[in-house]
Motif scaffolding. Structure first.
Motif, PDB file in Angstrom:
ATOM      1  N   GLN A 168      -6.925  14.937 -10.483  1.00  0.00           N
ATOM      2  CA  GLN A 168      -6.148  13.870  -9.850  1.00  0.00           C
ATOM      3  C   GLN A 168      -6.066  14.087  -8.346  1.00  0.00           C
ATOM      4  O   GLN A 168      -5.852  15.215  -7.873  1.00  0.00           O
ATOM      5  CB  GLN A 168      -4.727  13.826 -10.435  1.00  0.00           C
ATOM      6  N   ASP A 183      16.148   6.421  -2.781  1.00  0.00           N
ATOM      7  CA  ASP A 183      16.671   6.436  -4.146  1.00  0.00           C
ATOM      8  C   ASP A 183      16.580   7.841  -4.770  1.00  0.00           C
ATOM      9  O   ASP A 183      16.586   8.005  -5.975  1.00  0.00           O
ATOM     10  CB  ASP A 183      15.931   5.408  -5.018  1.00  0.00           C
ATOM     11  N   LYS A 188       0.586  11.318  -0.045  1.00  0.00           N
ATOM     12  CA  LYS A 188       1.798  10.679   0.437  1.00  0.00           C
ATOM     13  C   LYS A 188       1.658  10.484   1.935  1.00  0.00           C
ATOM     14  O   LYS A 188       1.542  11.438   2.697  1.00  0.00           O
ATOM     15  CB  LYS A 188       3.022  11.536   0.138  1.00  0.00           C
ATOM     16  N   LEU A 209       6.437  16.262  -7.090  1.00  0.00           N
ATOM     17  CA  LEU A 209       5.958  15.305  -8.091  1.00  0.00           C
ATOM     18  C   LEU A 209       5.269  16.032  -9.248  1.00  0.00           C
ATOM     19  O   LEU A 209       4.711  17.117  -9.068  1.00  0.00           O
ATOM     20  CB  LEU A 209       4.959  14.326  -7.470  1.00  0.00           C
ATOM     21  N   LEU A 263       4.143   2.949  -2.562  1.00  0.00           N
ATOM     22  CA  LEU A 263       4.546   4.321  -2.293  1.00  0.00           C
ATOM     23  C   LEU A 263       5.955   4.634  -2.752  1.00  0.00           C
ATOM     24  O   LEU A 263       6.310   5.779  -2.933  1.00  0.00           O
ATOM     25  CB  LEU A 263       4.398   4.614  -0.805  1.00  0.00           C
ATOM     26  N   SER A 264       6.780   3.619  -2.908  1.00  0.00           N
ATOM     27  CA  SER A 264       8.143   3.924  -3.308  1.00  0.00           C
ATOM     28  C   SER A 264       8.308   3.794  -4.830  1.00  0.00           C
ATOM     29  O   SER A 264       9.380   3.955  -5.359  1.00  0.00           O
ATOM     30  CB  SER A 264       9.134   3.026  -2.566  1.00  0.00           C
ATOM     31  N   TYR A 306       2.179   6.858  -9.684  1.00  0.00           N
ATOM     32  CA  TYR A 306       1.114   7.555  -8.979  1.00  0.00           C
ATOM     33  C   TYR A 306      -0.135   7.697  -9.838  1.00  0.00           C
ATOM     34  O   TYR A 306      -1.196   8.010  -9.359  1.00  0.00           O
ATOM     35  CB  TYR A 306       1.595   8.927  -8.497  1.00  0.00           C
ATOM     36  N   PHE A 307       0.040   7.483 -11.131  1.00  0.00           N
ATOM     37  CA  PHE A 307      -1.114   7.542 -12.022  1.00  0.00           C
ATOM     38  C   PHE A 307      -1.857   6.207 -12.094  1.00  0.00           C
ATOM     39  O   PHE A 307      -2.945   6.117 -12.623  1.00  0.00           O
ATOM     40  CB  PHE A 307      -0.668   7.936 -13.438  1.00  0.00           C
ATOM     41  N   LYS A 326       8.247   4.832  -8.661  1.00  0.00           N
ATOM     42  CA  LYS A 326       8.630   6.095  -9.301  1.00  0.00           C
ATOM     43  C   LYS A 326       7.367   6.922  -9.600  1.00  0.00           C
ATOM     44  O   LYS A 326       6.257   6.430  -9.515  1.00  0.00           O
ATOM     45  CB  LYS A 326       9.371   5.793 -10.595  1.00  0.00           C
ATOM     46  N   ARG A 327       7.629   8.158  -9.968  1.00  0.00           N
ATOM     47  CA  ARG A 327       6.527   9.098 -10.114  1.00  0.00           C
ATOM     48  C   ARG A 327       5.384   8.604 -10.986  1.00  0.00           C
ATOM     49  O   ARG A 327       4.231   8.786 -10.664  1.00  0.00           O
ATOM     50  CB  ARG A 327       7.054  10.410 -10.708  1.00  0.00           C
ATOM     51  N   LYS A 346      -1.024  15.348 -13.008  1.00  0.00           N
ATOM     52  CA  LYS A 346      -1.935  15.779 -14.073  1.00  0.00           C
ATOM     53  C   LYS A 346      -2.661  17.047 -13.621  1.00  0.00           C
ATOM     54  O   LYS A 346      -3.154  17.109 -12.484  1.00  0.00           O
ATOM     55  CB  LYS A 346      -2.978  14.683 -14.355  1.00  0.00           C
ATOM     56  N   GLU A 384       6.957   6.165   4.111  1.00  0.00           N
ATOM     57  CA  GLU A 384       8.076   6.536   3.244  1.00  0.00           C
ATOM     58  C   GLU A 384       9.369   5.913   3.790  1.00  0.00           C
ATOM     59  O   GLU A 384       9.784   6.216   4.912  1.00  0.00           O
ATOM     60  CB  GLU A 384       8.202   8.067   3.208  1.00  0.00           C
ATOM     61  N   PRO A 385      10.021   5.046   2.998  1.00  0.00           N
ATOM     62  CA  PRO A 385      11.257   4.448   3.495  1.00  0.00           C
ATOM     63  C   PRO A 385      12.300   5.538   3.788  1.00  0.00           C
ATOM     64  O   PRO A 385      12.418   6.502   3.049  1.00  0.00           O
ATOM     65  CB  PRO A 385      11.710   3.557   2.333  1.00  0.00           C
ATOM     66  N   THR A 428      -3.741  12.878  -5.284  1.00  0.00           N
ATOM     67  CA  THR A 428      -2.462  12.227  -4.991  1.00  0.00           C
ATOM     68  C   THR A 428      -2.158  12.410  -3.516  1.00  0.00           C
ATOM     69  O   THR A 428      -2.384  13.497  -2.968  1.00  0.00           O
ATOM     70  CB  THR A 428      -1.331  12.877  -5.801  1.00  0.00           C
TER      71      THR A 428
END
Lengths: 508, 508
Positions: free
Chosen positions: A398, A47, A402, A56, B446-447, B453-454, B449-450, A59, A407-408, A400
């Motif tokens: 933070q 998407d 991935k 991304l 994981l997919s 992630y928080f 939206k941004r 914070k 990941e699709p 974070t």
């Protein structure tokens, strides 16, 4: 065999591109630049645009800032990406490498070592051993032309062994030097030494102009600079140029059908007709598309058997760059020590000064740690960092991460590699346009009912000759690059090359 | 993510089976045998049942007779296939092996050698060399449990090297013994030594109860008997038992979707709902199915990276068994000699006495010769046979071949193998039921939206726990067998095992 759809009721495009990563968007941009009349459509499963790059907002010390959770670094010999950065009026900033670097190799309880130059202070013996290996590899890789690795006089020998076998045959110091090779392979490919063809390892180094440029973060290396504001901007800005209306997101390509006049590309809910198609997605995803006629079996074998690496990338933002204050660069190299999943880390402080660290869990460790919970991974990473950099590492803003295997429409990162034997038998099909109707003749012949086996082979031969000129599927993606294969620069090179192939065949 | 279809308007099945080869049909038969109320549906891409077995009617000395262009041999230790043969009231006949055998190893212009026992008369040195290797391999394979090859104490070492590396490290006589290993690997797997993990080679031998049973055509070996009338009868008769109405041919499965209550299987033009699904097609074809939720990444890696062998099998019918009259058995072993593509041949005279030879073009040679025309291949094969057996070999009735790489919904033969590192990292997923909703949680997380992630990881963890019991995809196919993996018997074993797994979970 599916019925070829009626094209009259369908929108006609000149070129359909599968994948809106850097390769696909560069190809589209190149086509439209050459001729603004070109009708180009980009289809993307995700998407978003950007493929294996994603930036991304996280914070940070001063509010919110941008970091790359995918591809991020560029180097001065990566001409294709540097040119695009210039064209899109983006800026690069140097990777911070000043200060003490840490490594811990040689098993879970080895002691932490540090160094300040680019040469780690391994034991003298290990250092000589490793240096000899690096020289040897660098000498060998010069014999492997990136365009045609099979031209290397020892190609067959090197493609018959894994990197692990080469390592065992050429490194004698048990722990440190061997561990260093393991970490290098994991970090470069997200794949373990035992999975990779040694010839492919040489090919990869050859496409980067050497082994050291791949590994280091110094001048001339792959980790020299990063893109201010993040690497996904490349794709976002390209998408703006191509026109967002020409890019369909959340559109997984399921079928590519050809007849002698055109190509039809199908997604779950739409069908598009075009003259040529450029497939830019990673090989293991290209293998999921249903092709009619089927691809030549050598291309199928290639598409189906290039494993993708496994990276879990993390960014950790901090109130202060405490490591810099302590005289550390933020660089750590590690191979499963302290039961922490760290493979390597770098300073990731943003251009506006928001402190952060970036790091990777790679290959076998990523496979294992991928199965744990987010909290377990976070604790593992932070505990490791505390051991190397001190207790301040736990006081983050933070964390974070991935996991690219999840990941699709990526399913892995950074690159799909080649296992032993692949180059020998299948490399010539890596960039060769496909979809020859040669295959239709052949398949039909073989799927005939029993009585057809009595037919003379004349019909069959006629089909072979009649159909063999329709190779309407072109291949791009960083895996197909001859310069900086596996990097953003390689993806861009491949997109330009594929667009130029298409331009030789069609006009809008 | 696709919309999960409305099940109310859909036919409900207990089990859907993907693939109407021996594994799929055995699984269906097993389910229906256990409970005739079971609603079982088999979906098959091909327009026939039988998978990698296919029996054709060919012109013969006395009219027309049947020959196998796919799997054909069975041995006395292959209990699963022997039991099925008995159950279906078929007969086996011994493979003809009486008389002189020929081999030509050691390069294109090596001289032809012959032997009558099962031990070829290589030079004494080569013979000792090869015999030592066979002993060594047979000793090593005993350490590799077919259910769990990673339990072998040296598993990591053996999975880090190719068969080629093992060969180079353990065979010293340049040509004959090494060539013998090459031919063995090609003949067994349709894959070259340099492509294969040595641990996989041991695993394969272990699943067959030894290396010699794989290679020979004597008592206790894999080539001891053939099935009177052809091996495809097994599938045809099973299909009759299951009911032809429960088998849909020309129905390629494109999607397997799961929610917490059921599985939905889609083909190009139909959708089926069921409680459990058994996927029996070869891994590289299972990789083409679109799964939602996506498979665990370790299963994906396995499915995507098991290369399939390449066989071109030929049957040549003759007016007389001239080789028998000359005292020859019809067995030839050859490695690219005389520019002929022959790998190995056997007598294939039918039970009713119609003379024929059967042979294979395998692995690298198959790749190369697959690109030539039918006439070129035929001439190459016949010219080779003339050199070994005499000019009578050119006076055939019919030459018929099947290039399995071109067979739709097979794409190769005899088996999908494992490359270095695969067993180490992915083998535990070979038979493990999949489709855990664990993954949905993970993917969705994981997919997001941004901003997601928080989020705290609490939601995520809850999903993990809530969903992890739905593993509705079961795996079969000869690749998953623990006894005679790669053979018809292994396919049958796997079908029974998968059916029993399903039976533990559901009732009609």
């Amino acid at each position: 065999v599916l019925t070829f759809p009626n094209l009259e009721r369908m929108a006609q495009w000149d070129v359909v591109i599968v994948g809106a990563g850097l390769a696909g968007l560069t190809a589209a941009n190149q086509l439209v630049k050459k001729n603004p009349e070109f009708k180009v459509l980009v289809l993307e499963g995700k998407d978003r645009v950007g493929g294996r790059t994603v930036t991304l907002s996280l914070k940070a010390a001063n509010g919110v800032d941008q970091w790359d959770l995918g591809g991020q670094w560029v180097g001065r010999t990566q001409h294709h990406v540097l040119e695009l950065i210039k064209e899109l009026e983006l800026e690069i900033i140097p990777q911070y490498t000043t200060g003490t670097k840490f490594y811990q190799l040689g098993g879970a309880h080895a002691k932490i070592s540090s160094y300040s130059s680019s040469i780690p202070t391994l034991s003298l013996l290990a250092l000589i051993d490793l240096q000899l290996l690096l020289w040897k590899v660098d000498k060998l890789r010069k014999m492997v032309p990136p365009e045609n690795p099979n031209a290397c006089p020892q190609a067959l020998k090197f493609d018959s062994m894994t990197v692990e076998t080469f390592k065992q045959n050429n490194l004698w110091t048990q722990k440190s030097a061997k561990d260093a090779m393991d970490v290098a392979c994991k970090s470069l490919f997200g794949i373990e030494c035992r999975q990779l063809s040694f010839l492919y390892f040489l090919l990869y180094a050859s496409a980067a102009g050497g082994l050291m440029p791949l590994i280091e973060a110094t001048k001339w290396s792959a980790q020299e600079y990063k893109i201010k504001g993040g690497a996904q901007q490349l794709s976002e800005l390209l998408a703006d140029r191509i026109g967002r209306g020409n890019i369909l997101l959340s559109s997984r390509v399921s079928h590519i059908l050809q007849n002698k006049d055109s190509v039809v590309v199908r997604t779950e809910d739409a069908t598009f007709s075009c003259k040529r198609v450029i497939v830019t997605c990673p090989p293991h995803l290209a293998a999921k598309i249903h092709y009619e006629p089927s691809l030549p079996s050598k291309r199928e074998s290639l598409t189906q058997n290039m494993p993708v690496g496994h990276y879990i990338k993390f960014i950790i933002t901090y109130p202060t760059a405490f490591w810099r204050e302590k005289g550390y660069s933020g660089e750590i190299v590690c191979n499963g020590c302290f039961d922490s999943p760290l493979s390597f880390t770098f300073d990731a402080t943003s251009s506006t000064g928001n402190p952060a660290l970036v790091g990777f869990i790679a290959a076998g460790q990523a496979l294992e740690w991928s199965q744990k919970t987010f909290e377990e991974r976070k604790d593992g990473v932070i505990n490791g960092l505390v051991k190397f950099l001190g207790p301040e590492a736990a006081a983050y803003i933070q964390y974070t991460e991935k996991d690219w295997s999840q990941e699709p429409y990526s399913g892995g990162c950074p690159v799909n590699v080649m296992v032993p034997g692949m180059i020998t038998y299948f490399h010539p099909y890596l960039r060769k346009p496909c979809g020859s109707f040669k295959n239709i003749g052949f398949n039909r012949f073989l799927s005939f009912k029993r009585r057809e086996y009595f037919l003379s082979s004349l019909t069959f031969k006629f089909q072979l000759i009649h159909f063999q000129d329709y190779n309407r599927i072109h291949w791009a993606g960083t895996e197909t690059a001859t310069a900086w294969c596996g990097y953003m620069s390689g993806a861009i090179q491949s997109g330009i090359r594929a667009a130029n192939e298409v331009l030789r065949h069609i006009n809008p």
